[in-house]
Design a protein around this motif. Structure first.
Motif, mmCIF file in Angstrom:
data_model
loop_
_atom_site.group_PDB
_atom_site.id
_atom_site.type_symbol
_atom_site.label_atom_id
_atom_site.label_comp_id
_atom_site.label_asym_id
_atom_site.label_seq_id
_atom_site.Cartn_x
_atom_site.Cartn_y
_atom_site.Cartn_z
ATOM 1 N N VAL A 162 -17.602 10.888 -13.411
ATOM 2 C CA VAL A 162 -16.640 10.081 -12.655
ATOM 3 C C VAL A 162 -15.562 11.037 -12.128
ATOM 4 C CG1 VAL A 162 -15.020 8.157 -12.698
ATOM 5 C CG2 VAL A 162 -17.077 8.074 -14.125
ATOM 6 N N PRO A 163 -15.669 11.479 -10.886
ATOM 7 C CA PRO A 163 -14.670 12.411 -10.343
ATOM 8 C C PRO A 163 -13.365 11.707 -10.012
ATOM 9 C CG PRO A 163 -16.274 11.853 -8.658
ATOM 10 C CD PRO A 163 -16.739 11.189 -9.925
ATOM 11 N N THR A 164 -12.353 12.493 -9.684
ATOM 12 C CA THR A 164 -11.024 11.968 -9.395
ATOM 13 C C THR A 164 -10.590 12.346 -7.993
ATOM 14 O OG1 THR A 164 -10.401 12.151 -11.739
ATOM 15 C CG2 THR A 164 -8.612 11.909 -10.141
ATOM 16 N N ALA A 165 -10.120 11.370 -7.236
ATOM 17 C CA ALA A 165 -9.507 11.596 -5.932
ATOM 18 C C ALA A 165 -7.994 11.464 -6.073
ATOM 19 C CB ALA A 165 -10.045 10.596 -4.916
ATOM 20 N N VAL A 166 -7.264 11.977 -5.081
ATOM 21 C CA VAL A 166 -5.801 11.945 -5.117
ATOM 22 C C VAL A 166 -5.300 11.390 -3.795
ATOM 23 C CG1 VAL A 166 -3.678 13.273 -5.435
ATOM 24 C CG2 VAL A 166 -5.780 13.958 -6.634
ATOM 25 N N ALA A 167 -4.288 10.512 -3.860
ATOM 26 C CA ALA A 167 -3.752 9.891 -2.645
ATOM 27 C C ALA A 167 -2.262 9.689 -2.764
ATOM 28 C CB ALA A 167 -4.437 8.553 -2.398
ATOM 29 N N ILE A 168 -1.598 9.678 -1.619
ATOM 30 C CA ILE A 168 -0.217 9.203 -1.543
ATOM 31 C C ILE A 168 -0.290 7.746 -1.098
ATOM 32 C CG2 ILE A 168 0.038 10.070 0.826
ATOM 33 C CD1 ILE A 168 3.028 10.451 0.205
ATOM 34 N N SER A 169 0.505 6.879 -1.702
ATOM 35 C CA SER A 169 0.305 5.442 -1.530
ATOM 36 C C SER A 169 1.605 4.727 -1.188
ATOM 37 C CB SER A 169 -0.269 4.839 -2.815
ATOM 38 O OG SER A 169 -1.409 5.562 -3.243
ATOM 39 N N THR A 170 1.449 3.559 -0.557
ATOM 40 C CA THR A 170 2.589 2.688 -0.255
ATOM 41 C C THR A 170 2.232 1.259 -0.622
ATOM 42 O OG1 THR A 170 1.833 2.345 2.029
ATOM 43 C CG2 THR A 170 3.426 4.115 1.649
ATOM 44 N N LEU A 171 3.245 0.474 -0.908
ATOM 45 C CA LEU A 171 3.072 -0.960 -1.154
ATOM 46 C C LEU A 171 3.885 -1.723 -0.122
ATOM 47 C CD1 LEU A 171 2.070 -3.367 -2.886
ATOM 48 C CD2 LEU A 171 4.179 -3.139 -4.218
ATOM 49 N N ASP A 172 3.218 -2.653 0.571
ATOM 50 C CA ASP A 172 3.884 -3.513 1.546
ATOM 51 C C ASP A 172 3.689 -4.964 1.129
ATOM 52 O OD1 ASP A 172 4.712 -1.461 3.460
ATOM 53 O OD2 ASP A 172 2.570 -1.225 3.851
ATOM 54 N N LEU B 41 2.489 6.774 -5.746
ATOM 55 C CA LEU B 41 3.098 5.696 -4.992
ATOM 56 C C LEU B 41 4.505 6.098 -4.560
ATOM 57 C CD1 LEU B 41 2.900 2.706 -4.019
ATOM 58 C CD2 LEU B 41 4.004 2.085 -6.187
ATOM 59 N N ALA B 42 4.723 6.153 -3.251
ATOM 60 C CA ALA B 42 6.028 6.540 -2.707
ATOM 61 C C ALA B 42 6.980 5.358 -2.793
ATOM 62 C CB ALA B 42 5.869 7.005 -1.264
ATOM 63 N N LEU B 43 7.922 5.424 -3.694
ATOM 64 C CA LEU B 43 8.871 4.335 -3.902
ATOM 65 C C LEU B 43 9.924 4.349 -2.791
ATOM 66 C CD1 LEU B 43 9.401 4.670 -7.767
ATOM 67 C CD2 LEU B 43 7.791 3.182 -6.539
ATOM 68 N N GLY B 44 10.223 3.178 -2.277
ATOM 69 C CA GLY B 44 11.225 3.084 -1.227
ATOM 70 C C GLY B 44 10.696 3.354 0.162
ATOM 71 N N GLU B 45 9.410 3.661 0.301
ATOM 72 C CA GLU B 45 8.848 3.963 1.613
ATOM 73 C C GLU B 45 8.093 2.786 2.215
ATOM 74 O OE1 GLU B 45 9.479 6.625 3.328
ATOM 75 O OE2 GLU B 45 10.662 7.506 1.711
ATOM 76 N N GLY B 46 7.611 1.863 1.396
ATOM 77 C CA GLY B 46 6.896 0.700 1.893
ATOM 78 C C GLY B 46 7.799 -0.515 2.005
ATOM 79 N N LEU B 47 7.216 -1.620 2.421
ATOM 80 C CA LEU B 47 7.953 -2.877 2.558
ATOM 81 C C LEU B 47 7.878 -3.655 1.253
ATOM 82 C CD1 LEU B 47 6.692 -3.894 6.114
ATOM 83 C CD2 LEU B 47 8.816 -2.701 5.525
ATOM 84 N N ALA B 48 8.425 -3.061 0.214
ATOM 85 C CA ALA B 48 8.414 -3.680 -1.112
ATOM 86 C C ALA B 48 9.613 -3.170 -1.900
ATOM 87 C CB ALA B 48 7.125 -3.361 -1.851
ATOM 88 N N GLY B 49 10.131 -4.024 -2.759
ATOM 89 C CA GLY B 49 11.258 -3.638 -3.590
ATOM 90 C C GLY B 49 10.822 -2.925 -4.855
ATOM 91 N N ALA B 50 11.792 -2.404 -5.562
ATOM 92 C CA ALA B 50 11.505 -1.674 -6.799
ATOM 93 C C ALA B 50 10.836 -2.574 -7.832
ATOM 94 C CB ALA B 50 12.799 -1.082 -7.360
ATOM 95 N N GLU B 51 11.248 -3.838 -7.905
ATOM 96 C CA GLU B 51 10.651 -4.751 -8.880
ATOM 97 C C GLU B 51 9.179 -5.021 -8.556
ATOM 98 O OE1 GLU B 51 12.942 -8.291 -9.157
ATOM 99 O OE2 GLU B 51 14.705 -7.303 -10.018
ATOM 100 N N ASP B 52 8.856 -5.113 -7.268
ATOM 101 C CA ASP B 52 7.462 -5.304 -6.873
ATOM 102 C C ASP B 52 6.617 -4.100 -7.282
ATOM 103 O OD1 ASP B 52 8.120 -7.736 -5.694
ATOM 104 O OD2 ASP B 52 8.521 -6.812 -3.754
ATOM 105 N N CYS B 53 7.107 -2.911 -6.988
ATOM 106 C CA CYS B 53 6.370 -1.690 -7.343
ATOM 107 C C CYS B 53 6.179 -1.588 -8.848
ATOM 108 C CB CYS B 53 7.110 -0.461 -6.817
ATOM 109 S SG CYS B 53 7.134 -0.313 -5.002
ATOM 110 N N ALA B 54 7.190 -1.999 -9.615
ATOM 111 C CA ALA B 54 7.100 -1.915 -11.072
ATOM 112 C C ALA B 54 6.028 -2.852 -11.623
ATOM 113 C CB ALA B 54 8.457 -2.233 -11.691
ATOM 114 N N ARG B 55 5.659 -3.880 -10.868
ATOM 115 C CA ARG B 55 4.643 -4.819 -11.336
ATOM 116 C C ARG B 55 3.220 -4.298 -11.124
ATOM 117 N NH1 ARG B 55 5.366 -10.747 -9.112
ATOM 118 N NH2 ARG B 55 3.683 -11.043 -10.633
#
Length: 204
Positions: free
Chosen positions: A119-129, A174-188
């Motif tokens: 099972v290999p591993t990939a790496v990504a930068i991510s956002t939550l909207d 996951l880039a915090l503060g870069e997507g259309l989501a608040g800190a509480e959403d990202c924490a979930r």
């Protein structure tokens, strides 16, 4: 590092992966998530395409063109689950180059390794909207949580996993503060991402 990512990571910073990829990222705050994904390659306009499916059901087609949004690239759908009765999480992995540019021999190497249990591993930068319609009368009004991973490493791995129907690990920064989501959403997200996969039932 390339050899280390050929195998599964035991934790997000196993082998100094975060430090290595952190040098490539803009200064900011990131939440590392180590996920297991089972990718399914989707082309624009085909069955299973979010932009001509779920998005149209909620927002309708573009008012000028009369067509669904066009993502301009094939991408992978990996996971979805309910957030609550009025919100649903959709997860996507977006390659930085189209899969047609991938080296065929390299993809087949990973298909073979995965067939042997690797099972290999990939790496990504991510956002939550987190988005929902602002006005109008959509067919199905609810929040869309879009967790989008932009691949930094793993283009051949994701295609191989989609081809072979195998899982692959994904280290999401996951880039915090870069997507259309608040800190509480990202924490979930860690809790939401641990839930069973479930599709949203139409409420038309």
């Amino acid at each position: 590092m390339q050899e280390r990512l050929t195998r599964a990571l035991d934790d997000p910073d196993d082998g100094g992966v975060i430090d290595a990829f952190g040098t490539l990222l803009a200064q900011g705050e990131y939440l590392p998530l180590l996920l297991s994904v089972e990718p399914r390659l989707v082309a624009p306009g085909t069955e299973g395409n979010y932009f001509s499916g779920e998005q149209v059901t909620t927002w309708g087609v573009d008012q000028f063109w009369g067509l669904p949004e066009y993502p301009h690239t094939p991408y992978y759908r990996t996971f979805e689950t309910a957030v609550d009765a009025d919100a649903h999480l959709y997860e996507f992995v977006v390659p930085m180059v189209p899969p047609t540019w991938n080296d065929r021999e390299r993809v087949e190497e990973y298909v073979t390794l995965m067939g042997q249990g690797t099972v290999p591993t990939a790496v990504a930068i991510s956002t939550l909207d987190v988005c929902e319609p602002a006005a109008g009368m959509p067919i199905d009004h609810y929040q869309h949580w879009g967790l989008t991973h932009f691949l930094l490493d793993g283009h051949h791995k994701l295609e191989a996993a989609a081809t072979a129907g195998r899982p692959v690990h994904l280290l999401s920064l996951l880039a915090l503060g870069e997507g259309l989501a608040g800190a509480e959403d990202c924490a979930r997200l860690p809790t939401l991402r641990a839930r069973p996969r479930s599709a949203r039932a139409d409420r038309a």
